[in-house]
Design an enzyme around this catalytic site. Sequence first.
Site, PDB file in Angstrom:
ATOM      1  N   ARG A 184       0.798  -0.985   0.058  1.00 14.36           N
ATOM      2  CA  ARG A 184       0.148   0.037   0.125  1.00 14.36           C
ATOM      3  C   ARG A 184       0.878   1.003   0.004  1.00 14.36           C
ATOM      4  NH1 ARG A 184       2.696   1.835   3.641  1.00 14.36           N
ATOM      5  NH2 ARG A 184       1.199   3.650   3.541  1.00 14.36           N
ATOM      6  N   GLY A 185       0.175   2.268  -0.059  1.00 13.15           N
ATOM      7  CA  GLY A 185       0.847   3.504  -0.460  1.00 13.15           C
ATOM      8  C   GLY A 185       0.964   3.999  -1.906  1.00 13.15           C
ATOM      9  N   ALA A 186       0.385   5.217  -2.116  1.00 11.43           N
ATOM     10  CA  ALA A 186       0.301   5.373  -3.560  1.00 11.43           C
ATOM     11  C   ALA A 186       1.456   5.321  -4.414  1.00 11.43           C
ATOM     12  CB  ALA A 186      -0.196   6.904  -3.386  1.00 11.43           C
ATOM     13  N   ARG A 207      -7.659  -0.346  -6.732  1.00 15.29           N
ATOM     14  CA  ARG A 207      -7.987   0.755  -5.663  1.00 15.29           C
ATOM     15  C   ARG A 207      -8.389   1.891  -6.284  1.00 15.29           C
ATOM     16  NH1 ARG A 207      -3.998   1.147  -0.455  1.00 15.29           N
ATOM     17  NH2 ARG A 207      -5.868   2.166   0.256  1.00 15.29           N
ATOM     18  N   GLN A 247      -1.507   2.385   9.930  1.00 11.60           N
ATOM     19  CA  GLN A 247      -0.187   2.570   9.050  1.00 11.60           C
ATOM     20  C   GLN A 247       0.963   3.234  10.035  1.00 11.60           C
ATOM     21  OE1 GLN A 247      -3.352   3.084   7.852  1.00 11.60           O
ATOM     22  NE2 GLN A 247      -3.426   2.764   5.783  1.00 11.60           N
ATOM     23  N   ASP A 283      -2.231  11.082  -2.054  1.00 15.92           N
ATOM     24  CA  ASP A 283      -2.828   9.885  -2.881  1.00 15.92           C
ATOM     25  C   ASP A 283      -3.338  10.385  -4.264  1.00 15.92           C
ATOM     26  OD1 ASP A 283      -3.222   8.600  -0.165  1.00 15.92           O
ATOM     27  OD2 ASP A 283      -3.168   7.128  -1.557  1.00 15.92           O
TER      28      ASP A 283
END
Length: 346
Positions: free
Chosen positions: A47-49, A90, A193, A234
């Site tokens: 995860r994480g843009a 996503r 997170q 994001d």
Amino acid sequence: MSAVCALRWQGGALELLDQRLLPAQQLWLRCASAAEVADAIRDMVVRGAPAIGIAAAYGAVLAARAAYAGHGTGWRDVIVADLDLIAAARPTAVNLAWAVQRMAGCLAELAGDPEPALLAAARAIHDQDIAANHAMAAYGAALIEPGSRVLTHCNTGALATGGHGTALGVIRTAHAQGRIREVFVDETRPWLQGARLTAWELQQDGIPARLVVDGAAAWLFARLRPAWLIVGADRIAANGDTANKIGTYTAALAARAHGARVMVVAPLSTFDPATPDGSAIEVEERPAQELTCLAGQAIAPAGFAAWNPVFDVTPADLIDAIVCEHGVIERPDAARIADFLAALGP
Ligand SMILES: CSC[C@H]1O[C@H](OP(=O)(O)O)[C@H](O)[C@@H]1O
């Protein structure tokens, strides 16, 4: 640069550090198909843009390998479904769609086996992200007065990017320059997170930090007066409205109320000039049980309803600086962002 990394291309497949298990366990998940990469992004293994954009790029390599093996010269017609599957994993982080489009843009001129050229393109996206993070870290650190306390939200470190980090990259570099007295990390409910990932990264680096609950933001700014709220993004709309992890907007309001400044740190791949303002950004909502359960234990009555948006949108007028790899946009608005992007050229 942090020794931590979220993903690697190893033995002809994408390997992901399963972030659902950190910090208790470090387990690598091997993805050998586009579908496995899409599932891993959707399930937040990675995860994480920026990191999901890089994972998508390697997923496109896997898609091309399967299409070429199964359909020879007709592979271009087949790969589209797999690229769409990855892009749909996503909705909010624009980096995901950006990376898929960047890889799709390579397909036309490829002849023969596409894998070598697409792997080179994916590695370029990965390397460019790391370089961008170091450039952003220098620009952002220069804004921080020595001896500052800062608050950061969610995880924007090596686990959320190709390496070093965006907001956490600024903090790493600012700390190395003696500018950071202390970092406050909020836990970032419901996925934690901050508590699970950012705290782990900062501990690995020996950077002084304390964990706070999300709801402490206003009291923290009132009592311990961090100079900055430093966050990632994001999706940054054309007018500077910024989608980021849920709780960012709240923290930004608290910062502004107490005279602290808000810094958004994101590479150009997070800018979305096609989206005019924050009202047009799709905010991902995830299953209720991600909110009503914690570590497999119910923390709400069985079947209790929940609203679980996992991003919010911070209006540009609450943002003091957007830091990208080409510089800083102070007091961002549509005109300043348009002028900044125009000055970069095509
Ligand atoms: C540099 S990471 C950007 C962004 O991604 C995170 O969301 P998630 O953990 O759900 O992928 C968070 O919003 C970070 O700020």
